[in-house]
Design a protein around this motif. Structure first.
Motif, PDB file in Angstrom:
ATOM      1  N   VAL A 132      44.762  27.849  50.909  1.00  0.00           N
ATOM      2  CA  VAL A 132      44.037  28.493  52.007  1.00  0.00           C
ATOM      3  C   VAL A 132      43.145  29.614  51.470  1.00  0.00           C
ATOM      4  O   VAL A 132      41.954  29.664  51.755  1.00  0.00           O
ATOM      5  N   TYR A 133      43.724  30.516  50.704  1.00  0.00           N
ATOM      6  CA  TYR A 133      42.959  31.612  50.102  1.00  0.00           C
ATOM      7  C   TYR A 133      43.222  31.638  48.603  1.00  0.00           C
ATOM      8  O   TYR A 133      44.328  31.325  48.152  1.00  0.00           O
ATOM      9  N   ALA A 134      42.168  32.037  47.860  1.00  0.00           N
ATOM     10  CA  ALA A 134      42.291  32.147  46.409  1.00  0.00           C
ATOM     11  C   ALA A 134      42.062  33.592  45.985  1.00  0.00           C
ATOM     12  O   ALA A 134      41.697  34.456  46.799  1.00  0.00           O
ATOM     13  N   LEU A 135      42.249  33.852  44.712  1.00  0.00           N
ATOM     14  CA  LEU A 135      42.026  35.207  44.194  1.00  0.00           C
ATOM     15  C   LEU A 135      40.563  35.612  44.263  1.00  0.00           C
ATOM     16  O   LEU A 135      40.226  36.777  44.076  1.00  0.00           O
ATOM     17  N   ALA A 136      39.685  34.652  44.552  1.00  0.00           N
ATOM     18  CA  ALA A 136      38.276  34.997  44.731  1.00  0.00           C
ATOM     19  C   ALA A 136      38.054  35.821  45.985  1.00  0.00           C
ATOM     20  O   ALA A 136      37.070  36.553  46.093  1.00  0.00           O
ATOM     21  N   SER A 137      38.959  35.730  46.958  1.00  0.00           N
ATOM     22  CA  SER A 137      38.852  36.522  48.188  1.00  0.00           C
ATOM     23  C   SER A 137      39.133  37.984  47.873  1.00  0.00           C
ATOM     24  O   SER A 137      40.154  38.315  47.256  1.00  0.00           O
ATOM     25  N   HIS A 138      38.243  38.864  48.280  1.00  0.00           N
ATOM     26  CA  HIS A 138      38.435  40.290  48.006  1.00  0.00           C
ATOM     27  C   HIS A 138      39.668  40.843  48.713  1.00  0.00           C
ATOM     28  O   HIS A 138      40.335  41.747  48.190  1.00  0.00           O
TER      29      HIS A 138
ATOM     30  N   ASN B  24      24.884  36.949  30.482  1.00  0.00           N
ATOM     31  CA  ASN B  24      24.312  35.810  31.201  1.00  0.00           C
ATOM     32  C   ASN B  24      25.379  35.088  32.009  1.00  0.00           C
ATOM     33  O   ASN B  24      25.120  34.609  33.115  1.00  0.00           O
ATOM     34  N   LYS B  25      26.582  35.009  31.454  1.00  0.00           N
ATOM     35  CA  LYS B  25      27.680  34.398  32.207  1.00  0.00           C
ATOM     36  C   LYS B  25      28.098  35.276  33.380  1.00  0.00           C
ATOM     37  O   LYS B  25      28.392  34.782  34.469  1.00  0.00           O
ATOM     38  N   LEU B  26      28.116  36.581  33.132  1.00  0.00           N
ATOM     39  CA  LEU B  26      28.540  37.514  34.189  1.00  0.00           C
ATOM     40  C   LEU B  26      27.518  37.616  35.307  1.00  0.00           C
ATOM     41  O   LEU B  26      27.849  37.517  36.489  1.00  0.00           O
TER      42      LEU B  26
ATOM     43  N   GLN C  66      22.845  31.475  38.312  1.00  0.00           N
ATOM     44  CA  GLN C  66      23.901  32.211  38.998  1.00  0.00           C
ATOM     45  C   GLN C  66      25.037  32.512  38.029  1.00  0.00           C
ATOM     46  O   GLN C  66      25.488  31.647  37.276  1.00  0.00           O
ATOM     47  N   GLY C  67      25.518  33.751  38.057  1.00  0.00           N
ATOM     48  CA  GLY C  67      26.630  34.150  37.213  1.00  0.00           C
ATOM     49  C   GLY C  67      27.915  34.263  38.006  1.00  0.00           C
ATOM     50  O   GLY C  67      27.974  34.000  39.209  1.00  0.00           O
ATOM     51  N   PHE C  68      28.966  34.674  37.281  1.00  0.00           N
ATOM     52  CA  PHE C  68      30.264  34.822  37.945  1.00  0.00           C
ATOM     53  C   PHE C  68      30.186  35.854  39.069  1.00  0.00           C
ATOM     54  O   PHE C  68      30.782  35.675  40.135  1.00  0.00           O
ATOM     55  N   TYR C  69      29.462  36.946  38.808  1.00  0.00           N
ATOM     56  CA  TYR C  69      29.363  38.011  39.815  1.00  0.00           C
ATOM     57  C   TYR C  69      28.767  37.479  41.111  1.00  0.00           C
ATOM     58  O   TYR C  69      29.300  37.717  42.202  1.00  0.00           O
TER      59      TYR C  69
ATOM     60  N   MET D 250      34.943  44.924  42.884  1.00  0.00           N
ATOM     61  CA  MET D 250      35.898  43.824  42.771  1.00  0.00           C
ATOM     62  C   MET D 250      35.219  42.540  42.317  1.00  0.00           C
ATOM     63  O   MET D 250      35.795  41.763  41.550  1.00  0.00           O
ATOM     64  N   ALA D 251      33.987  42.303  42.779  1.00  0.00           N
ATOM     65  CA  ALA D 251      33.268  41.106  42.329  1.00  0.00           C
ATOM     66  C   ALA D 251      33.025  41.170  40.821  1.00  0.00           C
ATOM     67  O   ALA D 251      33.139  40.155  40.117  1.00  0.00           O
ATOM     68  N   ARG D 252      32.717  42.356  40.295  1.00  0.00           N
ATOM     69  CA  ARG D 252      32.499  42.486  38.855  1.00  0.00           C
ATOM     70  C   ARG D 252      33.807  42.337  38.088  1.00  0.00           C
ATOM     71  O   ARG D 252      33.836  41.763  36.997  1.00  0.00           O
ATOM     72  N   MET D 253      34.908  42.880  38.652  1.00  0.00           N
ATOM     73  CA  MET D 253      36.197  42.706  37.993  1.00  0.00           C
ATOM     74  C   MET D 253      36.588  41.229  37.968  1.00  0.00           C
ATOM     75  O   MET D 253      37.090  40.722  36.956  1.00  0.00           O
ATOM     76  N   GLN D 254      36.354  40.526  39.072  1.00  0.00           N
ATOM     77  CA  GLN D 254      36.646  39.095  39.094  1.00  0.00           C
ATOM     78  C   GLN D 254      35.805  38.354  38.065  1.00  0.00           C
ATOM     79  O   GLN D 254      36.292  37.442  37.383  1.00  0.00           O
ATOM     80  N   ALA D 255      34.531  38.764  37.938  1.00  0.00           N
ATOM     81  CA  ALA D 255      33.654  38.123  36.955  1.00  0.00           C
ATOM     82  C   ALA D 255      34.158  38.367  35.532  1.00  0.00           C
ATOM     83  O   ALA D 255      34.175  37.454  34.701  1.00  0.00           O
ATOM     84  N   LEU D 256      34.580  39.598  35.239  1.00  0.00           N
ATOM     85  CA  LEU D 256      35.093  39.905  33.904  1.00  0.00           C
ATOM     86  C   LEU D 256      36.387  39.152  33.617  1.00  0.00           C
ATOM     87  O   LEU D 256      36.607  38.691  32.485  1.00  0.00           O
ATOM     88  N   ILE D 257      37.236  39.015  34.621  1.00  0.00           N
ATOM     89  CA  ILE D 257      38.493  38.286  34.429  1.00  0.00           C
ATOM     90  C   ILE D 257      38.214  36.819  34.119  1.00  0.00           C
ATOM     91  O   ILE D 257      38.833  36.222  33.233  1.00  0.00           O
TER      92      ILE D 257
END
Length: 761
Positions: free
Chosen positions: A115-121, A475-477, A490-493, A694-701
């Motif tokens: 239902v929800y993933a860690l991508a959800s803030h 570039n990935k971020l 589009q990057g992870f962020y 949080m979006a940047r932290m998710q991207a770094l993770i």
């Protein structure tokens, strides 16, 4: 048949049947109902156990970062769920044994739905808060905020920030007033120069017209033309007479000498008369030309005066609104100084000294503006009177000439008197302004020299040992924007922002630079006003910020020392120092730019600005008395900032080496030393934007672990179907289908249960 019906043989058996059968039926239904309820509870427990088993398969890499996410594929998760569910049912314990409750799983009835993933803030933040609550490093952050309150820097910080705001506002009003006065005086000088030129010009013009009028006398052009015609007729007659005499003399060759001499004498008299009349004709024609010139000069003079009057009136109209603006700004300065004076009664004694500069700010009396406007209007009015006088003169008689000269001298006398008095005042005012501007520029140059050194000291990312692959990592971020045709724009962020229905703009709207001395100084002082509110931040935001500094590295990571002089080690399961994006992650989280240099530079610039503000406040507490008397609040601020910039630069050299720097020895009662990391903590508080952070932290993770958090389920819904075989009379139990009594659905001889469980970390 009748005999059979009324016979009494077997009556007892029938009676017993009528009694026992209902009892049997009731017992059969009761037994199956009890089995159904037990199976229902068993199925409920089994689906919960199976769901927990699926969620126990969390990713170990994410768990080391305090996050829990299940990354099994749909097939594997449903297979695990089915196995655990089946084994928790009665039929899964011993397959061939007798079971009072023989519940078994129904094939194809198992389903696991993320239902929800860690991508959800919301999910991501919830897990961050739980992790930080358990570890408690946030206490250090709270301690810092508390120290800011208890160290006694709150009042000086507020004073410094407020003084900077007041100084900037008052200085802006002063500059606007002085610029308006400069513009008015410039127009006044133009008016003076033009009027001086006009006065000399018309003085000569009036003199010329008067002289021409004297030469013309009472003659009119018509009279002169009649007289000219008469003279021309006379000349014609003389010319004819001379011609006739020449003819007669040609026939007197034989005449006596006396006769010839008499003829020559007569001809000479005629020539003399002809010459006299010719000169008279020339004089008359010259007089006609003089009258024409005179008339034309009168007309042109009137036209020129009209044009000059419009010029003077335009100058007046340009001066008056500028003077009104200057007066308005002067009134605004007075009101602002009154407000500052009222608020200063509640300030500390330390701030009273520097606030004395506001008492020396120059205020201009209303009479200055009133006299200025009246004088300019009077000059214009007198020039208009001169125009009217010139317009009214048709003939420059002695009386008219005197009146014209008087009108010409009137406006000149007034403007000359006004300018001679005003010029000394304006010169003194402008000289004072120029002196103050020169002093301010000197201080700006001093600050700029330090800023230039600071920009060189930033040094980009050269301090990072391994940075060859930073561009690819960013570039990935952030996405590869160098090639818009690339599929990796589009990057992870951006991905995590879009998942949470947010914009995908790069950066944090916080960009600090060290380009301009004055703007850098004023902006630095603004930080102090926000710092004093740091302890009022929400707890959840502080937890998220602390997670950013705990799980990720930063510029001085590995350089900071503990009390024993040893390098501080991380207590995390994954050492932030081993991350791919070395010594820059926290800066990226804070500023969000797409390069190491941009993020590191922004952190350095903001840190320098804060140190500059603190050092400036220290110097503001002990200003020079002579400096206060100048009456320029901005100059006082710039002088303090110039000295503060030198001290702030030295502070930054220590901070980027991992050393701690005392917050302030002059402002705080207790010693409070902060490191580079502590300042990042403060900036995270100041620029709190949890969604981007949080979006940047998710991207770094994802960059570090390679795990797509959109696939890391943290909240699942499971569905399972089980069944139990009915022992007695299934058709009777089927009558209860659709009601809440059974809790299952009778299908043939089986009663099936559909159960749902929702489980989250």
């Amino acid at each position: 048949m009748r005999r059979f019906l009324y016979a009494e043989n077997g009556a007892v058996s029938v009676y017993l049947i009528l009694i026992i059968v209902p009892i049997f039926l009731f017992q059969a239904v009761l037994i199956d109902f009890a089995r159904i309820k037990a199976a229902e509870k068993e199925s409920e427990s089994a689906v919960q156990a199976a769901s927990r088993s699926v969620m126990s398969s969390f990713d170990s890499d994410l768990q080391k970062r305090g996050l829990y996410g299940m990354v099994l594929s749909q097939e594997n998760s449903e297979q695990l769920f089915s196995e655990v569910f089946a084994k928790n049912l009665s039929s899964g314990v011993t397959a061939n044994a007798f079971h009072f409750i023989d519940t078994k799983a129904v094939d194809g009835g198992m389903r696991v739905t993320p239902v929800y993933a860690l991508a959800s803030h919301a999910i991501f933040e919830g897990q961050l808060l739980e992790d930080m609550k358990l570890k408690g490093p946030i206490e250090f952050s709270l301690e810092i905020a508390d120290k800011f309150q208890k160290s006694g820097v709150k009042a000086p910080f507020q004073m410094g920030s407020q003084f900077a705001k007041n100084a900037a506002e008052v200085e802006k009003l002063i500059e606007q007033r002085e610029d308006a006065l400069d513009e008015a005086w410039h127009s006044t000088e133009v008016m003076y120069a033009r009027i001086t030129t006009f006065h000399l010009y018309y003085q000569k013009r009036i003199s010329d017209l008067d002289a021409m009028a004297n030469r013309i006398g009472l003659h009119t052009i018509d009279e002169l033309r009649i007289e000219i015609n008469q003279v021309k007729d006379q000349l014609q007659s003389l010319s004819n007479a001379i011609h006739n005499m020449d003819l007669s003399m040609s026939s007197m060759m034989t005449a006596s000498p006396q006769s010839i001499q008499a003829a020559l004498s007569a001809r000479s008299n005629l020539e003399q008369q002809y010459s006299t009349l010719s000169q008279k004709l020339n004089d008359l024609e010259a007089l006609v030309q003089l009258i024409i010139q005179y008339t034309a000069l009168i007309v042109s003079t009137k036209l020129e005066v009209a044009v000059n009057e419009r010029d003077i009136l335009q100058l007046q109209q340009s001066i008056e609104p500028v003077l009104r603006l200057a007066k308005q700004k002067n009134d605004d300065i007075r009101a602002k100084l009154t407000a500052i004076g009222g608020s200063s009664t509640s300030t500390t004694s330390d701030s009273q000294g520097v606030n004395d500069v506001f008492q020396h700010v120059s205020l201009i009396g209303d009479n200055y503006f009133y006299d200025y406007q009246i004088s300019v209007a009077s000059i214009a009015s007198l020039f208009t009177a001169f125009h009217l006088k010139i317009e009214s003169i048709a003939l420059y008689t002695a009386a008219n000439t005197n009146q014209a000269n008087a009108a010409n001298d009137a406006y000149w006398t007034l403007v000359n008197d006004f300018y001679s008095k005003k010029s000394s005042i304006e010169k003194a005012r402008m000289d004072a302004n120029d002196g103050t501007k020169a002093k301010k520029q000197t201080e700006r140059n001093k600050i700029q020299a330090v800023l230039d050194k600071a920009k060189q000291a930033i040094g980009g990312c050269s301090f990072i040992q391994s940075q060859s692959n930073d561009e690819a990592l960013y570039n990935k971020l952030q996405g590869d924007t160098s090639n818009l045709e690339s599929a990796n724009v589009q990057g992870f962020y951006q991905k995590y922002r879009q998942v949470n229905a947010q914009d995908v703009l790069i950066g944090n709207d916080v960009a600090y630079d060290l380009d301009k001395a004055e703007s850098t100084s004023l902006r630095a002082m603004d930080i102090l006003g926000v710092i004093t509110q740091a302890s009022e931040m929400l707890r959840d935001e502080l937890y998220v910020n602390e997670y950013a500094l705990t799980k990720f590295n930063y510029r001085t990571y590995g350089l900071e020392k503990d009390r024993s002089g040893q390098a501080k080690l991380s207590n995390e399961l994954v050492d932030p120092g081993s991350h791919q994006l070395a010594n820059q992650e926290a800066e990226y989280l804070l500023y969000g730019f797409s390069s190491c240099a941009a993020n590191i530079s922004s952190a350095y610039a903001e840190m320098f600005s804060l140190r500059l503000a603190i050092r400036t406040v220290e110097n503001l507490l002990d200003p020079e008395k002579e400096l206060l008397n100048v009456g320029s609040p901005l100059l006082v601020l710039l002088v303090a900032a110039a000295q503060g910039a030198v001290e702030a630069f030295a502070d930054m050299n220590a901070l980027v080496k991992g050393e701690s720097v005392e917050l302030s020895s002059k402002l705080s009662a207790a010693i409070l030393k902060l490191t580079y990391k502590d300042y990042l903590r403060l900036f995270l508080m100041l620029h709190s934007d949890n969604t981007k952070l949080m979006a940047r932290m998710q991207a770094l993770i994802e960059l570090e672990t390679g795990k797509d958090l959109t696939q890391a389920a943290a909240y699942i819904q499971t569905n399972a179907t089980s069944e139990i075989r009915l022992w007695f009379i299934p058709q009777m139990m089927k009558l209860f289908n659709g009601s809440d009594l059974l809790g299952c659905k009778v299908v043939g001889t089986q009663c099936q249960f559909n159960r749902t469980a929702i489980v989250a970390y």
